[in-house]
Design a protein around this motif. Structure first.
Motif, PDB file in Angstrom:
ATOM      1  N   LEU A 178      52.773  48.579  -5.081  1.00 53.82           N
ATOM      2  CA  LEU A 178      53.773  48.528  -6.143  1.00 53.82           C
ATOM      3  C   LEU A 178      54.635  49.779  -6.111  1.00 53.82           C
ATOM      4  O   LEU A 178      54.131  50.903  -6.114  1.00 53.82           O
ATOM      5  CB  LEU A 178      53.090  48.399  -7.509  1.00 53.82           C
ATOM      6  CG  LEU A 178      54.010  48.481  -8.738  1.00 53.82           C
ATOM      7  CD1 LEU A 178      55.028  47.347  -8.724  1.00 53.82           C
ATOM      8  CD2 LEU A 178      53.194  48.462 -10.019  1.00 53.82           C
ATOM      9  N   ASP A 180      57.786  51.431  -8.346  1.00 51.23           N
ATOM     10  CA  ASP A 180      58.581  51.308  -9.568  1.00 51.23           C
ATOM     11  C   ASP A 180      59.347  52.597  -9.791  1.00 51.23           C
ATOM     12  O   ASP A 180      59.439  53.457  -8.906  1.00 51.23           O
ATOM     13  CB  ASP A 180      57.694  50.948 -10.777  1.00 51.23           C
ATOM     14  CG  ASP A 180      56.529  51.921 -10.936  1.00 51.23           C
ATOM     15  OD1 ASP A 180      56.634  53.046 -10.407  1.00 51.23           O
ATOM     16  OD2 ASP A 180      55.530  51.551 -11.575  1.00 51.23           O
ATOM     17  N   GLU A 181      59.905  52.747 -11.010  1.00 52.74           N
ATOM     18  CA  GLU A 181      60.732  53.924 -11.274  1.00 52.74           C
ATOM     19  C   GLU A 181      59.929  55.222 -11.205  1.00 52.74           C
ATOM     20  O   GLU A 181      60.494  56.304 -11.050  1.00 52.74           O
ATOM     21  CB  GLU A 181      61.413  53.792 -12.648  1.00 52.74           C
ATOM     22  CG  GLU A 181      60.451  53.714 -13.833  1.00 52.74           C
ATOM     23  CD  GLU A 181      59.951  52.304 -14.092  1.00 52.74           C
ATOM     24  OE1 GLU A 181      59.224  52.105 -15.063  1.00 52.74           O
ATOM     25  OE2 GLU A 181      60.314  51.402 -13.303  1.00 52.74           O
ATOM     26  N   LYS A 182      58.600  55.126 -11.310  1.00 52.86           N
ATOM     27  CA  LYS A 182      57.757  56.316 -11.243  1.00 52.86           C
ATOM     28  C   LYS A 182      57.409  56.684  -9.805  1.00 52.86           C
ATOM     29  O   LYS A 182      56.892  57.764  -9.551  1.00 52.86           O
ATOM     30  CB  LYS A 182      56.468  56.080 -12.029  1.00 52.86           C
ATOM     31  CG  LYS A 182      56.699  55.796 -13.508  1.00 52.86           C
ATOM     32  CD  LYS A 182      55.387  55.499 -14.202  1.00 52.86           C
ATOM     33  CE  LYS A 182      55.624  55.127 -15.663  1.00 52.86           C
ATOM     34  NZ  LYS A 182      54.367  54.777 -16.355  1.00 52.86           N
ATOM     35  N   THR A 183      57.644  55.792  -8.877  1.00 53.40           N
ATOM     36  CA  THR A 183      57.296  56.026  -7.474  1.00 53.40           C
ATOM     37  C   THR A 183      58.439  56.743  -6.769  1.00 53.40           C
ATOM     38  O   THR A 183      59.605  56.401  -6.954  1.00 53.40           O
ATOM     39  CB  THR A 183      57.003  54.696  -6.763  1.00 53.40           C
ATOM     40  OG1 THR A 183      56.045  53.967  -7.536  1.00 53.40           O
ATOM     41  CG2 THR A 183      56.436  54.954  -5.383  1.00 53.40           C
ATOM     42  N   PRO A 250      60.185  46.728 -10.894  1.00 55.48           N
ATOM     43  CA  PRO A 250      59.002  46.818 -10.031  1.00 55.48           C
ATOM     44  C   PRO A 250      59.227  46.106  -8.703  1.00 55.48           C
ATOM     45  O   PRO A 250      59.798  45.021  -8.648  1.00 55.48           O
ATOM     46  CB  PRO A 250      57.917  46.139 -10.857  1.00 55.48           C
ATOM     47  CG  PRO A 250      58.353  46.293 -12.269  1.00 55.48           C
ATOM     48  CD  PRO A 250      59.858  46.204 -12.243  1.00 55.48           C
ATOM     49  N   PHE A 252      57.165  44.940  -5.256  1.00 52.09           N
ATOM     50  CA  PHE A 252      55.876  44.731  -4.592  1.00 52.09           C
ATOM     51  C   PHE A 252      56.109  44.544  -3.094  1.00 52.09           C
ATOM     52  O   PHE A 252      56.877  43.665  -2.693  1.00 52.09           O
ATOM     53  CB  PHE A 252      55.160  43.497  -5.155  1.00 52.09           C
ATOM     54  CG  PHE A 252      54.757  43.624  -6.598  1.00 52.09           C
ATOM     55  CD1 PHE A 252      53.501  44.073  -6.949  1.00 52.09           C
ATOM     56  CD2 PHE A 252      55.653  43.300  -7.611  1.00 52.09           C
ATOM     57  CE1 PHE A 252      53.130  44.188  -8.275  1.00 52.09           C
ATOM     58  CE2 PHE A 252      55.293  43.412  -8.936  1.00 52.09           C
ATOM     59  CZ  PHE A 252      54.030  43.865  -9.274  1.00 52.09           C
ATOM     60  N   GLN A 277      50.868  39.235 -10.964  1.00 55.34           N
ATOM     61  CA  GLN A 277      51.242  40.622 -11.248  1.00 55.34           C
ATOM     62  C   GLN A 277      52.757  40.762 -11.384  1.00 55.34           C
ATOM     63  O   GLN A 277      53.257  41.482 -12.257  1.00 55.34           O
ATOM     64  CB  GLN A 277      50.735  41.538 -10.140  1.00 55.34           C
ATOM     65  CG  GLN A 277      49.235  41.663 -10.061  1.00 55.34           C
ATOM     66  CD  GLN A 277      48.821  42.618  -8.947  1.00 55.34           C
ATOM     67  OE1 GLN A 277      49.406  43.680  -8.775  1.00 55.34           O
ATOM     68  NE2 GLN A 277      47.823  42.218  -8.172  1.00 55.34           N
ATOM     69  N   ALA A 278      53.501  40.086 -10.481  1.00 58.06           N
ATOM     70  CA  ALA A 278      54.959  40.197 -10.517  1.00 58.06           C
ATOM     71  C   ALA A 278      55.526  39.601 -11.804  1.00 58.06           C
ATOM     72  O   ALA A 278      56.453  40.156 -12.399  1.00 58.06           O
ATOM     73  CB  ALA A 278      55.558  39.504  -9.289  1.00 58.06           C
ATOM     74  N   LYS A 281      55.225  41.837 -14.778  1.00 53.57           N
ATOM     75  CA  LYS A 281      56.149  42.964 -14.764  1.00 53.57           C
ATOM     76  C   LYS A 281      57.598  42.513 -14.570  1.00 53.57           C
ATOM     77  O   LYS A 281      58.461  43.333 -14.251  1.00 53.57           O
ATOM     78  CB  LYS A 281      55.767  43.941 -13.636  1.00 53.57           C
ATOM     79  CG  LYS A 281      54.431  44.623 -13.841  1.00 53.57           C
ATOM     80  CD  LYS A 281      54.128  45.570 -12.697  1.00 53.57           C
ATOM     81  CE  LYS A 281      52.819  46.315 -12.904  1.00 53.57           C
ATOM     82  NZ  LYS A 281      52.901  47.268 -14.033  1.00 53.57           N
ATOM     83  N   ALA A 284      61.158  41.381 -11.352  1.00 61.46           N
ATOM     84  CA  ALA A 284      60.528  42.110 -10.249  1.00 61.46           C
ATOM     85  C   ALA A 284      60.956  41.521  -8.915  1.00 61.46           C
ATOM     86  O   ALA A 284      61.510  40.415  -8.848  1.00 61.46           O
ATOM     87  CB  ALA A 284      59.004  42.062 -10.385  1.00 61.46           C
TER      88      ALA A 284
END
Length: 639
Positions: A178, A180-183, A250, A252, A277-278, A281, A284
């Motif tokens: 995954l 996302d904006e934190k990665t 997100p 994937f 999961q997608a 979130k 995605a």
């Protein structure tokens, strides 16, 4: 808010726990209950001997039939008992020192009573013992340790966490990574040079998810998926990385082979878990690299009729992309080199709505790609990206990145402070032809034969209008070849028959030169014959450029003919195709021979210069043959 950073100390290795358990099991099995004591097992006769000598201080007889013997301090000083005088930590051993198995408990008690009266032993005891501890240690504990180690290993293999589809040990859980904006994903569309058309379509997909109202307000629907198709190294995965860097949703990412597992049903379970999961979130994006690993056409290569796990995975993927209960806010991106083998149901509208073709870069795009990969290099002043782009026709983006890296390595090998134009030319030669083998032993006769062969290529190509312009000729062995001629082919979108025939004639120039000069031929023309035969076969059976066979093609764009056991034409047609291929190749060989016979003196002169210099360039040919009348700037200006 401060970030939680892990200490830089040594990480705990989870394999230490099962390792310690196994070690404990080994110690218990080999040492018994008295692992920390230094005991020796003796026979009854040895015990009786110690008893008669008065060397025993204490004896304990258990109901289980085992007896423990503790020696006197005087007996421990004797050499015969030195082994039991110290424990395993080299401290004085307080006992028991010996053990032995009792035969008749009644007789041993009587014997000990008599010895006690005769002052040969101080004390003795008789104990009733339920040996539960020994039973637990010897029987139950090993089983518990084995089960614990097995569970630990299976959890490590399963990946931890709750698995999709209720699979034990998380084996059915999706392996998607995954973003996302934190990665921290640093690749953006600015890092993707060229590929303007593909980049524009991918950017639009990102815009769909960022601002869906812009499109849905007019009644449009967000596309379900996009398929990136193209040769290897053209930048399909790089485009996906740029989407991950640009999208604020997100992302994937996984490979098609991540669905494949030895257990039945795991692939479909992972697909379900991935889309679950997608959707949680959403909006995605899911990116599946090398989707042909699971997306091949169903029923084409399953001759056994048995259950095909890959087909089950594909069926689940088709259902998740467009079936009951699907979510339109999840877009699937996929990449493949083999779109021709994919299942038609996967490519229909409503699943992969768009097929984005990522072709090999043209001369303008190669210039842009060079500018990206040249940024981190310490460049010389003589570097010209226009020149480099012209020198690398047919190179993919990955090839260009490899050229830049190889040029830097060559410059470092030569102890240079910067990368120069010659380093890039050497890098192109290294990648195309292989590593130079100047120490390869070649006899004079073989060297002259190689020079004649390569001079034949150069001469014929110089005399033909549509043959590729020559760059240089060398007889220095490279890779598996003993010599090579470098050309700068014109980048054509369509090829006409006379152009293909001229190229084939130039290819056959090496064998023609051998016939003209030596009146003999050799095995050195293997790669030339292979290339010419493939071109002739393509003319006859693919492009419909042969008069006798006619305007017919036997090419199957779906790629399914590879699973067929029969040819798409009759035996008579096969004979005709083979004959026409032979006629074309033989005709171009005769044409090359006639050209070389007319220029035999110049051919020999060129070969002599090649033997002397080992490497010759376009200027050397101009001195012998004069200016090539067909030469022109085939490329548009890049500015």
């Amino acid at each position: 808010m401060s970030e939680n950073k892990k200490p830089n100390g040594t990480k705990f290795n989870p394999w230490i726990i099962p390792g310690l358990l196994v070690l404990l099991l080994i110690i218990i099995n080999f040492s018994g209950n008295s692992a920390l004591e230094n005991q020796s097992v003796i026979s009854y006769s040895k015990f009786d001997d110690l008893l008669q000598k008065g060397q025993i201080e204490k004896v304990i007889v258990y109901s289980t039939g085992k007896a423990e013997v503790t020696l006197t301090q005087q007996a421990l000083k004797e050499k015969a008992n030195a082994k039991v005088a110290k424990d395993i930590f080299n401290n004085p051993n307080k006992g028991p020192h010996y053990t032995f198995q009792v035969g008749d408990a009644k007789s041993i008690q009587d014997q000990l009573s008599v010895a006690n009266k005769e002052k040969k032993i101080k004390t003795f005891e008789y104990k009733v013992e339920n040996d539960w501890m020994s039973f637990i240690i010897s029987s139950i504990l090993p089983l518990v340790i084995i089960i614990a180690v097995w569970i630990f290993m299976m959890r490590r293999m399963g990946g931890g966490g709750a698995g999709g589809g209720g699979q034990i040990f998380s084996i059915g859980k999706s392996k998607a990574r995954l973003f996302d904006e934190k990665t921290d994903v640093k690749v953006t569309f600015k890092d993707v040079a060229g590929l303007e058309g593909a980049k524009e379509e991918v950017q639009e997909i990102v815009e769909f998810l960022k601002n869906p109202e812009k499109y849905t307000s007019l009644g449009g629907k967000i596309p379900k998926g996009a398929l990136l198709v193209g040769p290897p190294g053209t930048g399909k995965t790089l485009l996906a990385k740029a989407v991950a860097g640009e999208a604020k949703v997100p992302f994937f990412s996984l490979s098609g082979s991540d669905f494949v597992e030895m257990f039945v049903g795991v692939g479909a379970s992972r697909v379900r878990d991935l889309f679950k999961q997608a959707k949680e979130k959403s909006p995605a994006i899911i990116f599946i690299d090398e989707i042909d690993a699971v997306g091949r056409a169903r029923g084409k290569n399953n001759f056994s009729g048995a259950n095909d796990e890959r087909e089950n995975t594909l069926n689940q993927l088709l259902t998740e992309m467009d079936g009951f209960g699907t979510n339109t806010h999840v877009i699937v991106l996929a990449a493949t080199n083999r779109a021709d083998v994919l299942d038609k149901a996967l490519l229909r509208a409503g699943r992969f709505d768009r097929q984005i073709y990522v072709d090999l870069p043209d001369i303008r795009e190669r210039k842009e790609i060079f500018e990206v990969h040249l940024k981190p290099l310490k460049k010389g002043n003589d570097l010209d990206t226009d020149f480099l782009a012209k020198q690398t026709p047919g190179f993919s983006g990955a090839d260009i990145a490899n050229v830049c890296n190889e040029a830097a390595l060559i410059a470092a090998r030569k102890d240079k402070k910067e990368v120069t134009k010659q380093d890039f030319l050497d890098a192109v030669d290294r990648i195309v032809g292989g590593l130079e083998k100047k120490n390869k032993i070649v006899s004079k006769d073989e060297k002259r034969a190689i020079a004649i062969h390569e001079a034949g290529h150069a001469t014929v190509s110089w005399m033909l209008e549509h043959a590729a312009p020559l760059v240089k000729v060398t007889i220095v062995p490279r890779g598996q070849s003993l010599g090579a001629a470098w050309y700068l082919p014109e980048e054509r979108l369509i090829v006409r028959p006379n152009q293909m025939l001229d190229e084939m004639c130039a290819t056959m120039g090496g064998r023609a030169a051998e016939k003209v000069i030596f009146n003999d031929i050799s095995t050195g023309a293997l790669s030339d014959l292979e290339k010419a035969t493939k071109q002739a076969r393509a003319m006859v059976s693919i492009y419909g450029l042969n008069e006798k066979i006619g305007n017919i093609t036997y090419y199957d764009s779906s790629g399914q003919s590879e699973y067929s056991f029969s040819k798409p034409y009759s035996e008579e047609t096969a004979v005709a195709i083979d004959q026409e291929i032979k006629n074309i190749v033989d005709g171009q060989l005769d044409r090359a021979v006639s050209i070389l016979e007319e220029n035999k003196d110049k051919l020999i002169k060129l070969a002599d210069i090649l033997i002397e210099k080992e490497v010759i360039f376009k200027d050397d040919l101009e001195e012998i043959f004069g200016k090539r009348p067909f030469d022109k700037d085939t490329h548009e200006e890049l500015n």
